[in-house]
Design a protein around this motif. Sequence first.
Motif, PDB file in Angstrom:
ATOM      1  N   MET A   9     -10.383 -50.927  -7.682  1.00 43.04           N
ATOM      2  CA  MET A   9     -11.377 -50.733  -8.740  1.00 43.04           C
ATOM      3  C   MET A   9     -11.067 -49.416  -9.446  1.00 43.04           C
ATOM      4  N   LYS A  10      -9.833 -49.281  -9.919  1.00 42.44           N
ATOM      5  CA  LYS A  10      -9.400 -47.974 -10.392  1.00 42.44           C
ATOM      6  C   LYS A  10     -10.010 -47.594 -11.715  1.00 42.44           C
ATOM      7  N   LYS A  11      -9.894 -48.436 -12.713  1.00 45.48           N
ATOM      8  CA  LYS A  11     -10.423 -48.097 -14.037  1.00 45.48           C
ATOM      9  C   LYS A  11     -10.831 -49.357 -14.784  1.00 45.48           C
ATOM     10  N   MET A  12     -11.797 -49.220 -15.682  1.00 46.58           N
ATOM     11  CA  MET A  12     -12.210 -50.357 -16.502  1.00 46.58           C
ATOM     12  C   MET A  12     -11.111 -50.695 -17.488  1.00 46.58           C
ATOM     13  N   LYS A  13     -10.980 -51.974 -17.798  1.00 50.08           N
ATOM     14  CA  LYS A  13     -10.002 -52.390 -18.803  1.00 50.08           C
ATOM     15  C   LYS A  13     -10.380 -51.776 -20.144  1.00 50.08           C
ATOM     16  N   LYS A  14      -9.369 -51.435 -20.897  1.00 49.01           N
ATOM     17  CA  LYS A  14      -9.656 -50.813 -22.189  1.00 49.01           C
ATOM     18  C   LYS A  14     -10.300 -51.814 -23.131  1.00 49.01           C
ATOM     19  N   LEU A  15     -11.297 -51.334 -23.846  1.00 51.88           N
ATOM     20  CA  LEU A  15     -12.054 -52.194 -24.748  1.00 51.88           C
ATOM     21  C   LEU A  15     -11.238 -52.590 -25.966  1.00 51.88           C
ATOM     22  N   ALA A  16     -10.052 -52.026 -26.072  1.00 53.29           N
ATOM     23  CA  ALA A  16      -9.204 -52.376 -27.215  1.00 53.29           C
ATOM     24  C   ALA A  16      -8.901 -53.862 -27.256  1.00 53.29           C
ATOM     25  N   LEU A  17      -8.912 -54.532 -26.122  1.00 46.41           N
ATOM     26  CA  LEU A  17      -8.650 -55.961 -26.106  1.00 46.41           C
ATOM     27  C   LEU A  17      -9.631 -56.700 -26.996  1.00 46.41           C
ATOM     28  N   ALA A  18     -10.853 -56.194 -27.057  1.00 51.08           N
ATOM     29  CA  ALA A  18     -11.852 -56.838 -27.905  1.00 51.08           C
ATOM     30  C   ALA A  18     -11.801 -56.321 -29.327  1.00 51.08           C
ATOM     31  N   LEU A  19     -11.508 -55.030 -29.472  1.00 52.33           N
ATOM     32  CA  LEU A  19     -11.610 -54.413 -30.785  1.00 52.33           C
ATOM     33  C   LEU A  19     -10.398 -54.648 -31.679  1.00 52.33           C
ATOM     34  N   VAL A  20      -9.212 -54.726 -31.064  1.00 53.08           N
ATOM     35  CA  VAL A  20      -8.015 -54.770 -31.887  1.00 53.08           C
ATOM     36  C   VAL A  20      -7.958 -56.017 -32.748  1.00 53.08           C
ATOM     37  N   CYS A  21      -8.632 -57.076 -32.309  1.00 51.89           N
ATOM     38  CA  CYS A  21      -8.634 -58.309 -33.100  1.00 51.89           C
ATOM     39  C   CYS A  21      -9.546 -58.216 -34.304  1.00 51.89           C
ATOM     40  N   THR A  37     -18.423 -38.269 -31.930  1.00 51.38           N
ATOM     41  CA  THR A  37     -19.097 -37.397 -30.966  1.00 51.38           C
ATOM     42  C   THR A  37     -19.748 -38.286 -29.914  1.00 51.38           C
ATOM     43  N   TYR A  38     -19.543 -37.956 -28.652  1.00 53.15           N
ATOM     44  CA  TYR A  38     -20.051 -38.786 -27.560  1.00 53.15           C
ATOM     45  C   TYR A  38     -20.656 -37.918 -26.459  1.00 53.15           C
ATOM     46  N   GLU A  39     -21.471 -38.537 -25.630  1.00 52.82           N
ATOM     47  CA  GLU A  39     -22.008 -37.905 -24.427  1.00 52.82           C
ATOM     48  C   GLU A  39     -21.662 -38.823 -23.256  1.00 52.82           C
ATOM     49  N   GLN A  40     -20.811 -38.347 -22.360  1.00 52.73           N
ATOM     50  CA  GLN A  40     -20.349 -39.213 -21.269  1.00 52.73           C
ATOM     51  C   GLN A  40     -21.501 -39.669 -20.384  1.00 52.73           C
ATOM     52  N   LEU A  41     -21.527 -40.976 -20.117  1.00 57.79           N
ATOM     53  CA  LEU A  41     -22.552 -41.578 -19.281  1.00 57.79           C
ATOM     54  C   LEU A  41     -22.122 -41.511 -17.819  1.00 57.79           C
ATOM     55  N   ASN A  42     -22.911 -40.834 -16.997  1.00 58.09           N
ATOM     56  CA  ASN A  42     -22.596 -40.689 -15.575  1.00 58.09           C
ATOM     57  C   ASN A  42     -23.308 -41.777 -14.781  1.00 58.09           C
ATOM     58  N   VAL A  43     -22.638 -42.915 -14.631  1.00 58.24           N
ATOM     59  CA  VAL A  43     -23.248 -44.047 -13.948  1.00 58.24           C
ATOM     60  C   VAL A  43     -22.424 -44.537 -12.765  1.00 58.24           C
ATOM     61  N   PHE A  44     -21.109 -44.515 -12.874  1.00 60.75           N
ATOM     62  CA  PHE A  44     -20.277 -45.089 -11.818  1.00 60.75           C
ATOM     63  C   PHE A  44     -20.144 -44.184 -10.596  1.00 60.75           C
ATOM     64  N   GLY A  45     -20.021 -42.890 -10.817  1.00 62.50           N
ATOM     65  CA  GLY A  45     -19.915 -41.966  -9.686  1.00 62.50           C
ATOM     66  C   GLY A  45     -21.118 -42.039  -8.762  1.00 62.50           C
ATOM     67  N   PRO A  46     -22.344 -41.838  -9.280  1.00 58.03           N
ATOM     68  CA  PRO A  46     -23.538 -41.937  -8.432  1.00 58.03           C
ATOM     69  C   PRO A  46     -23.689 -43.322  -7.787  1.00 58.03           C
ATOM     70  N   ALA A  47     -23.345 -44.369  -8.538  1.00 54.09           N
ATOM     71  CA  ALA A  47     -23.470 -45.724  -7.995  1.00 54.09           C
ATOM     72  C   ALA A  47     -22.535 -45.932  -6.811  1.00 54.09           C
ATOM     73  N   MET A  48     -21.300 -45.485  -6.941  1.00 56.40           N
ATOM     74  CA  MET A  48     -20.336 -45.677  -5.856  1.00 56.40           C
ATOM     75  C   MET A  48     -20.684 -44.829  -4.645  1.00 56.40           C
ATOM     76  N   GLU A  49     -21.220 -43.638  -4.874  1.00 56.93           N
ATOM     77  CA  GLU A  49     -21.636 -42.795  -3.748  1.00 56.93           C
ATOM     78  C   GLU A  49     -22.747 -43.478  -2.952  1.00 56.93           C
ATOM     79  N   ASP A  58     -18.019 -42.105 -16.742  1.00 52.72           N
ATOM     80  CA  ASP A  58     -17.500 -41.217 -15.699  1.00 52.72           C
ATOM     81  C   ASP A  58     -16.524 -41.963 -14.797  1.00 52.72           C
ATOM     82  N   LEU A  59     -15.510 -42.556 -15.380  1.00 50.62           N
ATOM     83  CA  LEU A  59     -14.572 -43.374 -14.613  1.00 50.62           C
ATOM     84  C   LEU A  59     -13.729 -42.543 -13.643  1.00 50.62           C
ATOM     85  N   ASP A  60     -13.453 -41.298 -13.996  1.00 45.63           N
ATOM     86  CA  ASP A  60     -12.677 -40.445 -13.101  1.00 45.63           C
ATOM     87  C   ASP A  60     -13.387 -40.220 -11.773  1.00 45.63           C
TER      88      ASP A  60
END
Length: 224
Positions: free
Chosen positions: A1-13, A121-133, A216-218
């Motif tokens: 479960m290393k990283k989410m697939k890049k959303l470019a697959l949906a956007l590039v089309c 401009t973005y604000e990183q959403l911290n959801v995966f780290g706390p969930a996995m912990e 927060d994928l890292d």
Amino acid sequence: MKKMKKLALALVCAMLVCVLGGCAMSFDAAAYTKALLDNSYKNDPTAFVDMKIGTAEEAAALYEQGLDAEMAAIVTGSGMELTEEQEVVYRELFADILAGVKYTVGEAEKQEDNSYVVTVTYEQLNVFGPAMEAYVARITALTEEWMTAALTGGTTPSEDEMMDAIIMELATCLEESLATATYDEPATTTIRIELNDRVYAPNQDDLANLEMVLFDLDAMEEFE
């Protein structure tokens, strides 16, 4: 479960055809970028359709492709085999997670080659780290409970029941984490809107980078 697939697959089309000497002079790269992001993250196709990037049906298809990519990366990529009911739960959950991102599309600077650089401009959403912990702690407790029951002659779940419990525990942890998620301080990145063969389209690497910084994928790497 290393990283989410890049959303470019949906956007590039999602390309806005724009012939030089025609509509190129009035092309709004910032609005175009926001339309793509709103459709892919917020499931809001309004501007996507209004700008004639695509039809409502095409917008819906692109959004679903994005969800497919997230499902494949987080769920299928982890080795889990979901029932139809569990797929529904996870799909709705990932839709909520995507909708939770925070971004503001800023100015677009035109380049000499008629491409644009759009500031986001973005604000990183911290959801995966706390969930996995929380998930690791709960699965550890469940495993100890099952082992104790097995050693003391108690009732233990079947393998299928154990797997169902593990799968749904992850969904619960993600849902709870999203409900209390925090955001990092605002930061900026850029997306290049490139002109190739008189067609404007977002740069795939820039879209992949945006996906990485929005979440927060890292923080998940320590749990691999």
